[in-house]
Design a protein around this motif. Structure first.
Motif, PDB file in Angstrom:
ATOM      1  N   MET A 178       0.767  -1.517  -0.073  1.00 42.09           N
ATOM      2  CA  MET A 178      -0.041  -0.013   0.041  1.00 42.09           C
ATOM      3  C   MET A 178       0.962   1.263   0.022  1.00 42.09           C
ATOM      4  O   MET A 178       0.601   2.357  -0.754  1.00 42.09           O
ATOM      5  N   THR A 179       1.935   1.288   0.744  1.00 40.37           N
ATOM      6  CA  THR A 179       2.828   2.448   0.696  1.00 40.37           C
ATOM      7  C   THR A 179       3.521   2.660  -0.813  1.00 40.37           C
ATOM      8  O   THR A 179       3.426   3.746  -0.985  1.00 40.37           O
ATOM      9  N   TRP A 180       3.896   1.621  -1.198  1.00 40.72           N
ATOM     10  CA  TRP A 180       4.343   1.867  -2.442  1.00 40.72           C
ATOM     11  C   TRP A 180       3.232   2.328  -3.485  1.00 40.72           C
ATOM     12  O   TRP A 180       3.528   3.160  -4.284  1.00 40.72           O
ATOM     13  N   GLY A 181       1.821   1.940  -3.396  1.00 45.31           N
ATOM     14  CA  GLY A 181       1.140   2.404  -4.327  1.00 45.31           C
ATOM     15  C   GLY A 181       0.646   3.827  -4.272  1.00 45.31           C
ATOM     16  O   GLY A 181       0.489   4.459  -4.839  1.00 45.31           O
ATOM     17  N   LEU A 182       0.534   4.371  -2.841  1.00 42.97           N
ATOM     18  CA  LEU A 182       0.590   5.749  -2.444  1.00 42.97           C
ATOM     19  C   LEU A 182       1.835   6.673  -2.969  1.00 42.97           C
ATOM     20  O   LEU A 182       1.695   7.609  -3.521  1.00 42.97           O
ATOM     21  N   ALA A 183       2.850   6.029  -2.683  1.00 45.45           N
ATOM     22  CA  ALA A 183       3.960   6.954  -2.965  1.00 45.45           C
ATOM     23  C   ALA A 183       4.175   7.105  -4.526  1.00 45.45           C
ATOM     24  O   ALA A 183       4.698   7.972  -5.240  1.00 45.45           O
TER      25      ALA A 183
ATOM     26  N   ALA B 191       1.484  11.639 -10.016  1.00 44.95           N
ATOM     27  CA  ALA B 191       1.145  13.019  -9.986  1.00 44.95           C
ATOM     28  C   ALA B 191       1.498  14.425 -10.127  1.00 44.95           C
ATOM     29  O   ALA B 191       1.235  15.466 -10.788  1.00 44.95           O
ATOM     30  N   GLU B 192       2.898  14.272  -9.426  1.00 48.38           N
ATOM     31  CA  GLU B 192       3.618  15.281  -9.621  1.00 48.38           C
ATOM     32  C   GLU B 192       4.493  15.690 -10.550  1.00 48.38           C
ATOM     33  O   GLU B 192       5.380  16.595 -10.549  1.00 48.38           O
ATOM     34  N   SER B 193       4.748  14.677 -11.402  1.00 46.22           N
ATOM     35  CA  SER B 193       5.552  14.661 -12.570  1.00 46.22           C
ATOM     36  C   SER B 193       4.942  15.237 -13.871  1.00 46.22           C
ATOM     37  O   SER B 193       3.652  15.706 -13.862  1.00 46.22           O
ATOM     38  N   ASP B 194       5.611  15.283 -15.080  1.00 49.02           N
ATOM     39  CA  ASP B 194       4.995  15.676 -16.470  1.00 49.02           C
ATOM     40  C   ASP B 194       4.460  14.270 -17.140  1.00 49.02           C
ATOM     41  O   ASP B 194       4.498  14.313 -18.461  1.00 49.02           O
ATOM     42  N   PHE B 195       4.097  13.258 -16.519  1.00 45.36           N
ATOM     43  CA  PHE B 195       3.484  12.083 -16.950  1.00 45.36           C
ATOM     44  C   PHE B 195       2.593  12.497 -17.956  1.00 45.36           C
ATOM     45  O   PHE B 195       1.344  13.272 -17.722  1.00 45.36           O
ATOM     46  N   ALA B 196       2.457  11.737 -18.979  1.00 46.15           N
ATOM     47  CA  ALA B 196       1.311  11.921 -20.064  1.00 46.15           C
ATOM     48  C   ALA B 196       0.672  10.460 -20.393  1.00 46.15           C
ATOM     49  O   ALA B 196       1.800   9.534 -20.739  1.00 46.15           O
ATOM     50  N   GLY B 197      -0.396  10.472 -20.143  1.00 44.27           N
ATOM     51  CA  GLY B 197      -1.022   8.987 -20.094  1.00 44.27           C
ATOM     52  C   GLY B 197      -2.016   8.955 -18.829  1.00 44.27           C
ATOM     53  O   GLY B 197      -2.512  10.026 -18.535  1.00 44.27           O
ATOM     54  N   ARG B 198      -2.510   7.580 -18.882  1.00 46.38           N
ATOM     55  CA  ARG B 198      -3.353   7.401 -17.798  1.00 46.38           C
ATOM     56  C   ARG B 198      -2.825   6.341 -16.599  1.00 46.38           C
ATOM     57  O   ARG B 198      -2.397   5.041 -17.253  1.00 46.38           O
TER      58      ARG B 198
ATOM     59  N   VAL C 112       9.384   1.913  -4.801  1.00 42.21           N
ATOM     60  CA  VAL C 112       8.916   3.031  -5.297  1.00 42.21           C
ATOM     61  C   VAL C 112       9.624   3.346  -6.485  1.00 42.21           C
ATOM     62  O   VAL C 112       9.125   3.594  -7.561  1.00 42.21           O
ATOM     63  N   ASP C 113      10.932   3.285  -6.159  1.00 41.27           N
ATOM     64  CA  ASP C 113      11.728   3.698  -7.416  1.00 41.27           C
ATOM     65  C   ASP C 113      11.766   2.748  -8.517  1.00 41.27           C
ATOM     66  O   ASP C 113      11.851   3.174  -9.807  1.00 41.27           O
ATOM     67  N   VAL C 114      11.767   1.549  -8.324  1.00 37.88           N
ATOM     68  CA  VAL C 114      11.396   0.607  -9.508  1.00 37.88           C
ATOM     69  C   VAL C 114      10.126   0.839 -10.274  1.00 37.88           C
ATOM     70  O   VAL C 114      10.102   0.806 -11.555  1.00 37.88           O
ATOM     71  N   LEU C 115       9.055   1.105  -9.473  1.00 37.81           N
ATOM     72  CA  LEU C 115       7.589   1.131 -10.136  1.00 37.81           C
ATOM     73  C   LEU C 115       7.695   2.559 -10.686  1.00 37.81           C
ATOM     74  O   LEU C 115       7.083   2.308 -11.873  1.00 37.81           O
ATOM     75  N   VAL C 116       8.112   3.530 -10.081  1.00 36.61           N
ATOM     76  CA  VAL C 116       8.055   4.877 -10.659  1.00 36.61           C
ATOM     77  C   VAL C 116       8.806   4.799 -12.045  1.00 36.61           C
ATOM     78  O   VAL C 116       8.404   5.184 -13.314  1.00 36.61           O
ATOM     79  N   GLY C 117      10.114   4.320 -12.140  1.00 37.25           N
ATOM     80  CA  GLY C 117      11.014   4.029 -13.269  1.00 37.25           C
ATOM     81  C   GLY C 117      10.385   3.359 -14.385  1.00 37.25           C
ATOM     82  O   GLY C 117      10.406   3.672 -15.454  1.00 37.25           O
ATOM     83  N   ALA C 118       9.432   2.298 -13.994  1.00 31.72           N
ATOM     84  CA  ALA C 118       8.963   1.489 -15.091  1.00 31.72           C
ATOM     85  C   ALA C 118       7.623   1.942 -15.775  1.00 31.72           C
ATOM     86  O   ALA C 118       7.544   1.938 -16.977  1.00 31.72           O
ATOM     87  N   ILE C 119       7.009   2.878 -15.035  1.00 29.15           N
ATOM     88  CA  ILE C 119       5.905   3.596 -15.556  1.00 29.15           C
ATOM     89  C   ILE C 119       6.219   4.744 -16.324  1.00 29.15           C
ATOM     90  O   ILE C 119       5.913   4.901 -17.467  1.00 29.15           O
TER      91      ILE C 119
END
Length: 440
Positions: free
Chosen positions: A147-152, A158-165, A410-417
Motif C-alpha cells: 500500500m505504501t508503494w501504491g501511495l508513493a 501526479a507531481e511529474s509531467d507524465f502523459a497518459g493514464r 517505489v523507485d522501480v515502479l515509478v521508473g517502469a511507469i
C-alpha cells in the motif's frame, strides 16, 4: 500541506501496519488510503462499490463485518466513507488522467491476515512501537508495504509531467482470492496497455528484484458440506448415516487423487469439523479445502475430481454432499517484453544489487485476474518481486520487512511507469499456443 509520502515511507507503512484488517473488512485501511489519495489529488477516486460490481466479489464472509466497521468508526474513520463501504465493499481505485499516452495499471493489495503478531521484544514492530493493535490480526505478508508503494508511486506520478493514464488498484481480499476478479471486471481495467503488480520479499533478499514471476498456480478455495442422519451411537448406530465417517473417507480419497501428466497439481484440506458429542452419530460435517494446478485447466481438473471424490464418499455412507467454490484465480504469466523493461529499470535503481529476469512463483495470486484481463485485451502484464530481508517466512507471527525495500519498490515502479511512457508502444512477441486446450 502534508509532508510528501516519499519522505515518510516508513511512517506510512507503520501506520497501516498497526491496524491490519482481513478480507472485505478493510474499512479503516481504505479510509486511511482515501485520506492520503485525496491529499495527493487525483482525477478520479472510486471507493468500494463505485470501484467494482459488488456481485463480482468472492469469499465474502456471511457475518463478522459489522464489528470491524464499528471498530473503524471508533478509530475515527470518516462516517460517510464507512456508509459507502457497508456490507464489506472495501478497497479503492485512483486514476490520474493526464492526456495522450499509455494506459498503465498498478495493482497493490490491502488486506491483513488472521495471525496474532509476536509480542517478543526482538520483533522490530514491538521494539519500535508499531505492532498490530488488533489482537489476532496482522500484516504478515507485506501488504502494508504494498500500500505504501501504491501511495508513493501515485504521488510521484501526479507531481511529474507524465502523459497518459495511471490506474492504481488498491485491491481488497487478496489472501482469500476474493478481490481480484471484481477489480478485473470493472471499467477501470478497460483498455489498459500495461499492468504492473508487485510483492515484497518472497524469500528474495533486500537489494534483489525479480522482474516477473512465472508459473503461478491457478487456485480454487472450496467448501464441502456433508449431510447425514443422527442416531444414538450406543443404542442404534445402524439407524444413522455418519457424516463424519463420510468426511474421513472423502479426505483420505482427496489426497489420493491421481497427479496429472501435464503438470503440477495440489490438493489440501485445511479445516474439517463434524459432530456434537461422543455418543451421537454425526449428521453434519464441513471441510474447507483448496486445489491448485500449474495451469488453469489443471486446477479445473482437480476441482472436478475433488467434487466427485466428496460426493462419492458421501454416497458410499448414505449421506449427501454439496461442494461450493468460495473463490478461485487463474494462472497468468508475466510477459517477457515487460519483464525486460522492468529489469532494465531495476538495474539502474540505487540499492538494487541483483536483478533476476524471472523466477517461478510456486504459489497463487488473484492479481492474475487483472493480468489475464489486460493480456486478453492485447496489453502486457508483469508481476514483479522487490526483495526484502524478512526474519521469518511470510504468514508467520514474526514476519517483518526491511524498510529499505520501501524506497526500492517505489523507485522501480515509478521508473517502469516513466519508461513505459517513453517507449510506448512496447513491441510484443507472438503469444505461444495454449499447451493445454482442455483436460478431462
Amino acid at each position: 500541506m502534508n509532508e510528501p509520502i516519499r519522505d515518510r515511507l516508513a511512517s506510512v507503512r507503520r501506520r497501516l501496519h498497526r491496524h491490519p484488517e482481513p478480507a472485505w473488512r478493510e474499512f479503516l485501511t481504505t479510509a486511511r488510503l482515501v485520506e492520503e489519495i485525496r491529499a495527493i489529488g487525483v482525477d478520479e477516486l472510486a471507493i468500494g462499490p463505485d470501484a467494482y460490481d459488488s456481485a463480482d466479489r468472492m469469499a465474502v464472509p456471511d457475518a463478522d463485518l459489522d464489528p470491524w466497521l464499528e471498530r473503524a468508526r471508533d478509530r475515527g474513520a470518516d462516517a460517510e466513507l464507512l456508509d459507502r463501504m457497508a456490507g464489506g465493499n472495501t478497497g479503492a481505485v485512483a486514476v490520474l488522467d493526464r492526456g495522450d499516452g499509455p494506459a498503465i495499471g498498478l495493482r497493490v493489495d490491502v488486506d491483513g491476515l488472521f495471525i496474532g503478531e509476536s509480542t517478543e521484544p526482538d520483533h522490530d514492530p514491538v521494539d519500535e512501537g508499531f505492532r498490530s493493535e488488533i489482537d489476532g490480526t496482522m500484516h504478515a505478508c507485506g501488504h502494508d508495504a504494498h500500500m505504501t508503494w501504491g501511495l508513493a508511486v501515485l504521488e510521484a506520478i501526479a507531481e511529474s509531467d507524465f502523459a497518459g493514464r495511471l490506474v492504481v488498484f488498491f485491491q481488497p481480499a487478496e489472501e482469500t482470492g476474493g478481490g481480484g476478479r471484481p477489480m478485473a471486471e470493472s471499467r477501470f481495467a478497460d483498455d489498459l496497455d500495461y499492468l504492473l503488480a508487485a510483492h515484497v520479499g518472497l524469500d528474495h533478499p533486500t537489494g534483489e528484484v525479480v522482474a516477473g514471476i512465472e508459473k503461478p498456480l491457478a487456485m480454487a478455495h472450496l467448501d464441502a458440506t456433508i449431510e447425514g442422519t443422527s442416531a444414538h451411537a450406543g443404542k442404534a448406530p445402524n439407524e444413522g448415516d455418519n457424516a463424519m465417517q463420510a468426511m474421513g473417507a472423502a479426505i483420505v480419497n482427496a489426497y489420493g487423487i491421481a497427479r496429472h501428466a501435464d503438470g503440477m497439481t495440489r490438493v489440501n484440506v485445511g479445516k474439517a469439523e463434524a459432530g456434537t458429542a461422543s455418543n451421537v452419530i454425526a449428521e453434519r460435517a464441513h471441510m474447507e479445502a483448496e486445489v491448485r494446478g500449474e495451469t488453469t485447466e489443471l486446477m479445473e481438473f482437480m476441482k472436478r475430481r475433488f467434487e466427485r471424490t466428496v460426493r462419492g464418499a458421501a454416497t458410499m455412507h448414505g449421506c449427501r454432499a454439496t461442494v461450493d467454490v468460495v473463490s478461485e484465480c487463474p494462472r497468468a504469466d508475466s510477459d517477457p517484453e515487460l519483464q525486460a523493461l522492468v529489469a532494465g529499470v531495476a538495474e539502474g535503481v540505487d540499492g538494487i544489487e541483483t536483478v533476476l529476469p524471472a523466477a517461478d512463483f510456486g504459489a497463487s495470486e488473484d492479481a492474475t485476474f487483472l493480468m489475464e484481463r489486460v493480456q486478453e485485451d492485447g496489453g502486457l502484464a508483469t508481476y514483479l518481486i522487490v526483495g526484502t530481508d524478512h526474519p521469518t517466512s511470510h504468514h508467520t507471527p514474526t514476519f517483518d520487512v526491511d524498510e529499505r525495500s520501501l524506497r526500492h519498490g517505489v523507485d522501480v515502479l515509478v521508473g517502469a511507469i516513466r519508461d513505459l511512457e517513453r517507449r510506448h508502444p512496447v513491441p510484443q512477441a507472438d503469444a505461444p499456443e495454449d499447451a493445454h486446450p482442455g483436460l478431462e
